[in-house]
Design a protein around this motif. Structure first.
Motif, PDB file in Angstrom:
ATOM      1  N   LYS A  43       0.855  -1.200   0.000  1.00  0.00           N
ATOM      2  CA  LYS A  43       0.000   0.000   0.000  1.00  0.00           C
ATOM      3  C   LYS A  43       0.879   1.234   0.000  1.00  0.00           C
ATOM      4  CE  LYS A  43      -1.708  -1.054   4.188  1.00  0.00           C
ATOM      5  NZ  LYS A  43      -2.513  -0.955   5.408  1.00  0.00           N
ATOM      6  N   TYR A  70      -8.036   9.310   4.055  1.00  0.00           N
ATOM      7  CA  TYR A  70      -7.794   8.061   3.348  1.00  0.00           C
ATOM      8  C   TYR A  70      -8.050   6.863   4.249  1.00  0.00           C
ATOM      9  CZ  TYR A  70      -5.654  11.217   0.058  1.00  0.00           C
ATOM     10  OH  TYR A  70      -5.444  12.244  -0.813  1.00  0.00           O
ATOM     11  N   GLU A  71      -8.481   5.771   3.646  1.00  0.00           N
ATOM     12  CA  GLU A  71      -8.734   4.541   4.386  1.00  0.00           C
ATOM     13  C   GLU A  71      -7.405   3.898   4.763  1.00  0.00           C
ATOM     14  OE1 GLU A  71     -11.183   2.022   1.982  1.00  0.00           O
ATOM     15  OE2 GLU A  71     -12.596   3.637   1.561  1.00  0.00           O
ATOM     16  N   GLU A  73      -6.674   0.909   4.950  1.00  0.00           N
ATOM     17  CA  GLU A  73      -6.366  -0.244   4.102  1.00  0.00           C
ATOM     18  C   GLU A  73      -5.568   0.170   2.867  1.00  0.00           C
ATOM     19  OE1 GLU A  73      -9.804   0.435   4.869  1.00  0.00           O
ATOM     20  OE2 GLU A  73      -9.469  -0.668   6.728  1.00  0.00           O
ATOM     21  N   LYS A  74      -5.663   1.453   2.485  1.00  0.00           N
ATOM     22  CA  LYS A  74      -4.999   1.929   1.275  1.00  0.00           C
ATOM     23  C   LYS A  74      -3.753   2.760   1.542  1.00  0.00           C
ATOM     24  CE  LYS A  74      -9.074   1.773  -1.566  1.00  0.00           C
ATOM     25  NZ  LYS A  74      -9.845   2.406  -2.611  1.00  0.00           N
ATOM     26  N   LYS A 109       6.238   4.067  -2.295  1.00  0.00           N
ATOM     27  CA  LYS A 109       5.610   2.899  -2.921  1.00  0.00           C
ATOM     28  C   LYS A 109       6.730   1.966  -3.355  1.00  0.00           C
ATOM     29  CE  LYS A 109       1.932   2.764  -5.391  1.00  0.00           C
ATOM     30  NZ  LYS A 109       0.827   2.880  -6.349  1.00  0.00           N
ATOM     31  N   VAL A 131      -2.676   6.342  -4.864  1.00  0.00           N
ATOM     32  CA  VAL A 131      -3.526   5.279  -4.316  1.00  0.00           C
ATOM     33  C   VAL A 131      -4.182   4.536  -5.468  1.00  0.00           C
ATOM     34  CG1 VAL A 131      -5.545   4.776  -2.884  1.00  0.00           C
ATOM     35  CG2 VAL A 131      -3.935   6.551  -2.179  1.00  0.00           C
ATOM     36  N   ASN A 132      -4.098   3.198  -5.427  1.00  0.00           N
ATOM     37  CA  ASN A 132      -4.708   2.381  -6.493  1.00  0.00           C
ATOM     38  C   ASN A 132      -6.195   2.342  -6.345  1.00  0.00           C
ATOM     39  OD1 ASN A 132      -2.134   1.858  -7.397  1.00  0.00           O
ATOM     40  ND2 ASN A 132      -1.984  -0.060  -6.281  1.00  0.00           N
TER      41      ASN A 132
END
Length: 132
Positions: A43, A70-71, A73-74, A109, A131-132
């Protein structure tokens, strides 16, 4: 305390007492740094380098926190207190080949810094590009 003092000054105790909904993770050790690098394979990882003695850094941090949404998880968000952990800041500069600044934002990243900025260039909206 005058208006400008409230903006630019403040004690470390006041800053620590402020509650933030931003999901900070402390970056304090080389082990944390290695973990962060590994996490960047899964992430986006963000490092916010902050000087608790600097009014400009404090303003940049507050602005960043107000924008951040932002979450977890990301995006994994790390906070590096430069006063307490200058050795780790130096290690960040060495590992990622980025000149030390304060305040500073780094986006990582796949174990590489894909973006970095400092001072007024810091904003949470930039993270969305990675972020994807």
């Amino acid at each position: 305390m005058g208006f400008l003092d409230k903006i630019f000054k403040g004690s470390e105790e006041e800053e620590k007492a402020e509650t933030s909904k931003t999901p900070w993770n402390d970056l304090q050790t080389e082990l944390d740094l290695h973990q962060l690098e590994d996490e960047s394979k899964e992430k986006v990882v963000v490092i916010f380098k902050h000087s608790t003695r600097c009014g400009i850094s404090r303003m940049a941090k507050r602005q960043f926190e107000s924008e951040y949404n932002y979450e977890e998880e990301k995006v994994k968000l790390y906070y590096l207190d430069l006063i307490a952990h200058r050795d780790i800041s130096n290690k960040v500069a060495e590992n990622f080949g980025v000149f030390h600044e304060s305040p500073q934002l780094l986006i990582v990243k796949d174990k590489n810094v894909v973006f970095h900025t400092s001072h007024s260039g810091i904003n949470a909206e930039k993270i969305a590009e990675f972020v994807n």
